[in-house]
Design an enzyme around this catalytic site. Structure first.
Site, short mmCIF file in Angstrom:
data_model
loop_
_atom_site.label_atom_id
_atom_site.label_comp_id
_atom_site.label_asym_id
_atom_site.label_seq_id
_atom_site.Cartn_x
_atom_site.Cartn_y
_atom_site.Cartn_z
N THR C 73 0.83 -1.21 0.00
CA THR C 73 0.00 0.00 0.00
C THR C 73 0.87 1.26 0.00
O THR C 73 1.94 1.29 0.57
CB THR C 73 -0.90 -0.01 1.26
OG1 THR C 73 -1.70 -1.18 1.23
CG2 THR C 73 -1.78 1.23 1.32
N GLY C 103 11.54 -0.33 1.49
CA GLY C 103 12.45 -0.10 0.37
C GLY C 103 12.34 1.29 -0.21
O GLY C 103 11.80 2.20 0.43
N GLU C 104 12.83 1.44 -1.41
CA GLU C 104 12.88 2.76 -2.03
C GLU C 104 11.51 3.44 -2.04
O GLU C 104 11.39 4.63 -1.75
CB GLU C 104 13.40 2.62 -3.47
CG GLU C 104 13.32 3.90 -4.26
CD GLU C 104 14.63 4.19 -4.98
OE1 GLU C 104 15.37 3.25 -5.31
OE2 GLU C 104 14.91 5.38 -5.20
N THR C 127 16.05 -3.70 1.76
CA THR C 127 16.11 -4.19 0.39
C THR C 127 16.94 -5.45 0.36
O THR C 127 18.15 -5.41 0.55
CB THR C 127 16.73 -3.16 -0.58
OG1 THR C 127 17.35 -3.88 -1.66
CG2 THR C 127 17.80 -2.31 0.09
N ASP C 129 17.61 -7.14 -2.09
CA ASP C 129 18.47 -7.12 -3.28
C ASP C 129 19.72 -6.27 -3.08
O ASP C 129 20.62 -6.29 -3.92
CB ASP C 129 17.69 -6.55 -4.48
CG ASP C 129 16.61 -7.48 -4.99
OD1 ASP C 129 16.58 -8.64 -4.54
OD2 ASP C 129 15.82 -7.05 -5.84
N MET C 171 17.24 -13.98 -6.53
CA MET C 171 16.59 -12.67 -6.59
C MET C 171 17.55 -11.60 -7.12
O MET C 171 18.76 -11.77 -7.10
CB MET C 171 16.09 -12.29 -5.21
CG MET C 171 14.80 -13.04 -4.85
SD MET C 171 14.07 -12.37 -3.35
CE MET C 171 15.46 -12.57 -2.25
N ARG C 267 19.55 -27.98 -16.44
CA ARG C 267 18.39 -27.95 -15.56
C ARG C 267 18.30 -26.60 -14.85
O ARG C 267 19.32 -26.06 -14.41
CB ARG C 267 18.48 -29.03 -14.49
CG ARG C 267 18.39 -30.45 -15.03
CD ARG C 267 16.96 -30.82 -15.35
NE ARG C 267 16.85 -32.21 -15.79
CZ ARG C 267 17.01 -32.61 -17.05
NH1 ARG C 267 17.30 -31.73 -18.00
NH2 ARG C 267 16.88 -33.89 -17.36
N GLN C 275 14.36 -17.47 -0.34
CA GLN C 275 15.38 -16.47 -0.02
C GLN C 275 14.87 -15.37 0.92
O GLN C 275 15.66 -14.65 1.52
CB GLN C 275 15.89 -15.81 -1.32
CG GLN C 275 16.60 -16.76 -2.24
CD GLN C 275 16.68 -16.21 -3.66
OE1 GLN C 275 17.61 -15.49 -4.01
NE2 GLN C 275 15.68 -16.53 -4.47
#
Lengths: 343, 343, 343, 343
Positions: C73, C103-104, C127, C129, C171, C267, C275
Site C-alpha cells: 500500500t 524499500g525505495e 532491500t 536485493d 533474486m 536444468r 530467499q
C-alpha cells in the site's frame, strides 16, 4: 577378490558414503580390491573402469553426489550389454563381483543379470523418494526431507508476513513420503501426494479454513500428485502443451487455482534438484555407511541376486526378486494420521 | 475428557512437538481439553497447572525446549506426592488422565502411580541418549547426533590444518549411541563408549595408526566412557578431587593422556548442552509429532500404564512394565561394525 | 513519546530484529511507548494499530518475517492517505513519530510525507536485493546470499554426478548483488546480472569451456538479467505470453537455450521465496538490531526525513532525499573481479 | 612469475578460499605459477615446498582449514630462517614473491623480512578474533560469529526449559568482537569482553534481573575476559593451579560464581575449536576470495611490505607498517550500544 562398484540413476545424498563404507570394509576386513564402473551401467557396457583405493574414499561420508558418476543406461543395451558380454568384461578385468547401487530399474536389471547369466551381483537400494518396499528407509530420503522441511520453515515466515498461501513442490513421482514427512515436520496445512488424489475444491476448503483461523496457509505437494477429477486433469494436460512439465509443474498449476478459488494471494516454489544434492544428514550417512559395509559382507557370503536393506535398526539381506515390484506407497493410516493437521 | 501433560527430566529436542501433536490430535479428533503441569512432576505435586489451547501450540513443531518447563522432581515426593494425593488433585481439577513425557525415571514412576493408585497415566519415552530398549529410536536422539556430526565436520578441518588430534565428548552417560552414530557419520578414528571400556594404550595405538597414514586423528568419546584398568580409573578419580566432573570430564582427561603417549598435540572439546537445545531435525519432529498423536489415541483407548514407542516405521503401544528396566546398550555387533573404521 | 512502527514491501529476514532493536532501545533508554501499524502503510491509512510492549519482541532477533505484517500500500492512497489525514490519525492516537521500515518506495513516500506535511517520520532501509546506494549493506541481503550459496553447494554435487549444467535463478530484479556474492561464494562458472547483459553465445561459450575442463557447469542468474540482443529478447518476450514471468522466468528460459547450443543436459532451479523467509544470519541480526536501535536515537534527535544506514562498520543517519533515487548497481570493477572465475 | 603461498597461525575458515582466489586469479589473469610452503613459515625455513596447480584449488571456496597446513613457526628462527637464508631458498626454487596469510605475528615478520632483507612479501590478514585494526572485517570472523550464534540459539531453549543460567565461552583472547556480535545476534543478557572488565556482582545483578523478568539468563563471555577486581583475579589464579586454562577456563569459572551468588542453577559451555573449523559462511567466502585475488594484483604491482584489507565494501592495499601494532578493540560506543540489551 576384486569388486566393481557402480552408482546408477538419479543423484541421491549418501551414494559416496555407500562407496566409502564398502571400500573401507573390503580393504580392511577382507583385503578386497575395488574398481568403479564410471557413470553407472554405462561404465559396465563401455568397460569404463577406474581403480578405487582407500585414499580415494577419504572424507566421502559427508560429500554429496557420487565420485563414480551416474547415468540411466540399461545393462542390457548397447554393444557391451547383456549377461554374456558383461561376464566377458568382468573376466577380462579380473572382477569377481558387482555391487550395484541404484533404484528399482537397476535392482531389477541386476537380478536379471544374475538369473539369466549368473553374473555375481548384489544390490544396494537407492531411492530418494523412499518408494522401495523392501527397506524401512533408503539413504537420501532423510536428507531430502530435512531440506524440504527447512524450506517450509523459511516459506512460513514470509507467508505470514504477507498473508499469502505458499505451495511447495517436493520430490515424489509415485509416492508421497517426502511430502508427508516434510509436511508433518514443517506444519503444513495440506499435504498432496500421488496416493491420495484430491479435488481443487477440497484443497481450497483446507486453505480457507486456515485463513479463517488467521494463519497463512502452507501446502506441500509431491510432484506426482494428481487431481481426482477429469476437469482438473484436462486443465493440467492443457498446460502441458505449453511445455509446463519442464517448469516444475504441479505447484505452479495449483497455486493460481487456489488463488482463483479462495482469493488468497498464492505463490508456488519448486524445490527441485536442491533436494538431491549436497551433504547427507547424519542419519543418511550412518545408513549409507552401514549398507555399504553390509553389501561387502554379502559379497563374501556369495549372496548373489540379493540386496541389503534396513529393517528397524538392523541391516538385512533380502532377495531382489522378493524386494522389487511393489511400490512403497504411503498407507492410508499414515495419511489419515497427517490429515488431522490439515485445514 | 481433560488431559494433563507434563515433561520431565533433561531437555530434549522434540518435547514441544510431542505437546503440539497431542493437543492438535486431541482437540481435532476427540474434542479433548488440555492442561499442562508446569515443570514436570513438580507441577503435579504442587498443583501448578496451566491451560493449553490450540493457539498455544502454534509453530511448536520446530521449537526446541518445552513450553511446560521441566524438573527432576519425583511424583512420590513432597506434600502433594503419591497416588492418593495426585488422584485428589486430578479430581479437583477435573483432569481425567496424565500424559507423562520423560525418561526411565518418569516412566517407572508413571507405572507405579498406575499400579499402586490406579492413576490414569500413559507415557511418552524421552531419552536423548537413546537408552530405552522399548523403542527403536527416541525423539531428540537424531538431533543430538546431527549436532555432534556437524561438530566433528568442523573439528576435522581444523585438526587437519594443524596435524592435531581432536577429542570430542558427546552425551551418553550409560550408552554410547550418540558417539557411535556421530562417529560413524563424521568418520571418527576411534569411538569410545560406556559399553566398551578400552585402555589408553589401545586408544593411543589407534591414534598413532591414523597419524602414520598422514591424517589428523579424531576421537569421539561418550561422557560415560570408562577405561578398562585400575590405573586410569585411579587417575580419573584423582582428577575428580579437583571438581573435574563439572568441567565435562572425560575428553579433557583423555586428550592430554593421548598427547603424553603419542606426542601428537591433542585438544578436547565438550559439546555439552548444545546437544540438548534448539530446533529438532525433521526426523525428530515427525517422530515426536506421531508419538504425541498416538498417546492421545492410547488415552482414549484407556491403555493406562502403557507407553507409545517406535518399532520400524510404526508407532506402537507397549506396557511400561515390559519396557523399562532394560538399558538399550550398543550391541557388540554394532560396535564391531564401527570398529572397522578405527585407527 | 510514542512511536509507531511499520514494515512495508517484500518480506526480508531481519524485519523482526529491527522491530525488536527499536522497542528494546526505546523502552530501556528513553521510556518510549510503541505501537505497530499493521501491514505497512495500510495500517496507517486504515488506522489499524496494535500496541507493542517489551514482551512482544522477545525472541524476535532470530525470527524471520515481520510480526506487523506487510503490504505494498502507498500512504498517499486511500481514504486515510496523504499527509493531512495521517497527521490527524497520529494526533488521534497520540503517536509522535513514525519509523518506516521499507524499500525505495517506502522511503520516498516517507520523505514526501515529511516534506509535504511535516509528518515526523524516519526510515530504515530494507532491500534484500541490496539495491539502495545509501547503505553499504542492507539487512536480509546476507541471509539471501547464504541461502543461495547453500543451494549452489547442493546443486554442484548433483551436477557433477550427472555431468549436467545447472542454472540457478536468484533474486535481483534491478541489481545483481545476490547473484554476484552467492556465485563467488559457491564457485559459479557464470554469473548473469541485470547490469551486464550477455548473449546466449557468450554464456554457451563459458559453459562449454567448463565442460571441456571436465567439470559440470554452474550458472547463477539474477531474475532481472536480460540478453543483450533482440533475438533473445524476442524469444523471451514470446514466452511471456504464456505467463512465464509468474513461473520464475529467466532460468527456465536459459537452461534449454544452453542445452540446445551446447548439447549439455541443463536444468533450471528457481529459489524464489525461500530467499526471503526464515532465520536471518548472525550478520543480518546484528545489522538489523543496530539499525533498529539507531533509528530510535534518530527519532529522539528529531532527524525527520532521514534514514539510518551502514557505512563500513558504523551506523549513520543520512537524508532520505540524498539516499534514494540512485540504484546501488554492481560496479564494473566488481563484475570484472568475479569474471576471472567464469568459464 | 612464481608465487609461494603460506598460511600461518591458528586455523580460520576461509584460508582455503584465499588460496583458491589467489591461484585462480594468478593462473588466469597473469599466467602466474604457484607453490605452497607447507605448515606456514616452517615450510619456508625448512624448504618444504609443494606445487599448486589450478586443479588443486577446485572446490576449495567452501572447504574449511588450509590445504597447506599451518604452524606457529617464526621465519627468523631455525637454520633456514632470516632474510638472507630465505632469499637464497627463494632463488634456489625460482620463487619471485611470498604471499603470507596470517595474523599480527606473521604480518609483522613479513614486514621485517621486507625491511631487513628486501624479501618480496605481501600479507593477507587472518584473525578470527577480528583484532586487526587495518581491516573492517577479516575472513573467518563472520563464520565464528554464526557458529556461536547458533550455539546460543540452542542453549536458549534448553535454558528456558530448566530455568537455568547458561554461560557460553567464545573465542576472543584480546578483543571481544565474537562475543559482542554473537551476543547481540543471539539475544544474550550479558556480554563479557576483555575490553570491559566487570565485577561478579555486576554480572550477578544482570542475571538476577533477567530471572526476575521470568527468563533464563544467557551470558556470553570471551575467553580473554577478566574481572575488574583483585578478589576474583585471585580466585581465578587459584584455579589455574589445577590446570584450568587448558580446560577452557573462564566460563567454567564464572558459571559456579553466578550460581553461588544468585542461587540460579548455572552451566558453562566452551565452544572452543568448533569455531575455527568447517565451512566458511558465504560472507567469508566472498571476502576471502576477494582478498586472495587482490593480493595477486598487489604482487604484480610490486607492493612489497603491504597487505590487503577490507574497507567498507572495497578491497584496499595498505602498508603493513601502518596496519599492525594497533589492536582492533571493541570501542566503548559499540559496547554501550549492546549494553542496552543486558539484564
Amino acid at each position: 577378490m576384486k569388486i566393481g562398484i557402480l552408482t546408477s540413476g538419479g543423484d541421491c545424498p549418501g551414494l559416496n558414503a555407500v562407496i566409502r563404507g564398502s571400500v573401507l570394509k573390503g580393504v580392511i576386513s577382507y583385503d578386497t580390491e575395488f574398481v568403479g564402473f564410471r557413470n553407472g551401467w554405462r561404465g559396465v557396457v563401455e568397460e569404463d573402469i577406474v581403480p578405487i583405493v582407500r585414499h580415494d574414499v577419504r572424507g566421502l561420508a559427508k560429500q554429496g553426489g557420487t565420485i563414480l558418476g551416474s547415468s540411466r543406461t540399461n545393462p542390457f543395451e548397447g554393444e557391451g550389454g547383456g549377461p554374456e558380454k558383461i561376464q566377458e568384461m568382468l573376466d577380462r578385468n579380473g572382477i569377481d563381483a558387482i555391487v550395484a547401487i541404484g533404484g528399482e530399474g537397476t535392482l531389477t536389471a541386476a537380478r536379471r543379470l544374475y538369473d539369466e547369466g549368473g553374473i555375481k551381483v548384489i544390490g544396494v537400494p537407492k531411492t530418494i523418494d523412499n518408494d522401495l518396499a523392501a527397506t524401512d528407509y533408503s539413504f537420501g530420503f532423510d536428507t531430502a526431507v530435512q531440506i524440504a522441511t527447512e524450506a517450509i520453515d523459511r516459506l512460513r515466515t514470509t507467508a505470514d508476513s504477507h498473508g499469502r498461501c505458499m505451495v511447495l513442490e517436493v520430490m515424489g513421482r509415485h509416492v508421497g513420503w517426502i511430502a508427508l514427512h516434510s509436511g508433518m515436520a514443517g506444519g503444513a496445512h495440506a499435504i498432496l501426494i500421488p496416493e491420495q488424489p484430491q479435488s481443487i475444491e477440497q484443497i481450497a476448503e483446507w486453505v480457507e479454513s486456515v485463513r479463517d483461523r488467521g494463519r497463512a496457509p502452507l501446502v506441500v505437494v509431491a510432484e506426482g500428485f494428481k487431481f481426482d477429477d477429469m476437469a482438473e486433469a484436462h486443465s493440467h494436460k492443457g498446460l502441458d502443451a505449453f511445455n509446463r512439465p519442464r517448469l516444475g509443474g504441479i505447484a505452479e498449476l495449483i497455486a493460481p487455482m487456489i488463488e482463483e478459488r479462495t482469493g488468497i494471494e498464492s505463490r508456488a516454489t519448486v524445490l527441485g534438484h536442491i533436494q538431491r544434492g549436497g551433504e547427507p544428514t547424519a542419519f543418511d550417512r550412518v545408513l549409507a555407511t552401514r549398507l555399504g559395509m553390509a553389501v561387502v559382507d554379502a559379497v563374501h557370503d556369495g549372496a548373489w541376486g540379493s540386496m541389503v536393506t534396513l529393517r528397524g535398526t538392523d541391516i538385512e539381506t533380502v532377495s531382489i526378486a522378493d524386494a522389487v515390484g511393489t511400490l512403497n506407497r504411503v498407507p492410508q493410516s499414515r495419511y489419515d494420521e497427517a490429515k488431522i493437521l490439515f485445514g
